[in-house]
Design a protein around this motif. Structure first.
Motif, short mmCIF file in Angstrom:
data_model
loop_
_atom_site.label_atom_id
_atom_site.label_comp_id
_atom_site.label_asym_id
_atom_site.label_seq_id
_atom_site.Cartn_x
_atom_site.Cartn_y
_atom_site.Cartn_z
N LYS A 194 34.25 -34.97 84.96
CA LYS A 194 34.35 -36.34 85.48
C LYS A 194 34.83 -37.30 84.41
O LYS A 194 35.66 -38.18 84.67
N ASP A 197 38.51 -36.94 83.88
CA ASP A 197 39.28 -37.58 84.96
C ASP A 197 39.32 -39.10 84.76
O ASP A 197 40.38 -39.73 84.93
N TYR A 200 41.59 -39.90 81.87
CA TYR A 200 42.99 -39.73 82.29
C TYR A 200 43.47 -40.95 83.06
O TYR A 200 44.60 -41.43 82.86
#
Length: 289
Positions: A194, A197, A200
């Protein structure tokens, strides 16, 4: 004549004849004689001298340890001492804790770059960022802005907050984002997928606005579990390793090598975190926006 005088007289007259003497000698002739060694004189002990030597050794050891601790604490001696000729581009990280900074004088010291903390999470702004931003732009010192990443908050929202606070940074170094596990996060392991992500999303938003991926500041733990993700291959890496050199298998562009360095011309006078660039000034030019 008295009895006592007779006994004395008899004693005086008693004498072994030669035959008796020879028999006695023959009887004990096979008995070995032993030399009885006298006990060697014991060495004199000097307990006072021994105690003095031991105390002197202990005192010298204590003095050396105290000096070592003082030198480490003051930054005169550190675990990492990268040579200036190998890494000529280096400088400190500045936060609100340093207080007021005389930037024109500060920039004249032996530093070639500086990072200023700007934001954290989705709402926090370093209270001295705008003042430091205004002051440092009056110098020729290369400067970058730093965001502290919040593992639990949306990455895109964090990037928008950073952009709102920093605005136009043409001529600055690429933005930097710190991805480190601190405080209670050490007790409750993060969901690295998580976090990756969210990071990112942060990177993509920064890239969309500034036209470049940010520098990712990380520890060994976050490098292994987050930054080594191939999605971040184009992001420069700022690797923290304050107690040893960086392993050969680590990809890095910046090295946070110490947090025990002092400079002049800032209010707090506290120790500063130091970072250096892995390359010469020509390669360093690629780190600008």
């Amino acid at each position: 004549m008295s009895r006592r005088k007779m006994q004395r007289s008899d004693k005086k007259k008693f004498k072994l004849d030669k035959d008796a003497q020879q028999r006695i000698e023959m009887e004990f002739s096979d008995v070995e004689s032993y030399d009885i060694e006298e006990p060697a004189a014991e060495r004199k002990k000097h307990p006072f001298l021994r105690k003095l030597i031991i105390r002197s050794i202990l005192l010298c050891t204590a003095v050396l340890l105290i000096n070592l601790v003082i030198m480490l604490y003051t930054g005169q001696l550190w675990f990492n001492e990268p040579r200036k000729r190998d890494y000529p581009v280096r400088g400190p990280v500045i936060t609100e804790k340093e207080g007021k900074i005389s930037w024109n004088s500060f920039a004249q010291q032996n530093i070639q770059l500086v990072f200023i903390r700007a934001t954290k999470s989705t709402a926090y702004e370093d209270e001295n960022f705008q003042t430091n931003k205004s002051g440092v732009t009056e110098t020729d010192l290369p400067v970058g802005a730093l965001h502290i990443f919040d593992f639990n908050m949306d990455g895109k929202e964090q990037a928008k907050h950073f952009i709102d606070v920093c605005g136009n940074m043409n001529g600055w170094l690429k933005p930097a984002v710190e991805v480190k596990i601190t405080g209670f996060m050490n007790l409750f392991p993060a969901d690295y997928d998580k976090v990756s992500d969210r990071l990112y999303d942060f990177v993509e938003e920064i890239k969309s606005y500034y036209g470049s991926e940010p520098i990712i500041k990380c520890s060994s733990r976050t490098y292994k579990n987050i930054v080594s993700d191939e999605r971040f291959d184009n992001c420069p890496v700022w690797y923290e390793s304050q107690y040893s050199k960086i392993d050969d298998d680590i990809r890095w562009d910046f090295w946070g090598y110490s947090n025990r360095v002092k400079f002049s011309y800032y209010e707090s006078g506290d120790y500063l975190e130091m970072v250096l660039f892995n390359g010469d000034e020509n390669k360093f030019a690629d780190m600008y926006l």
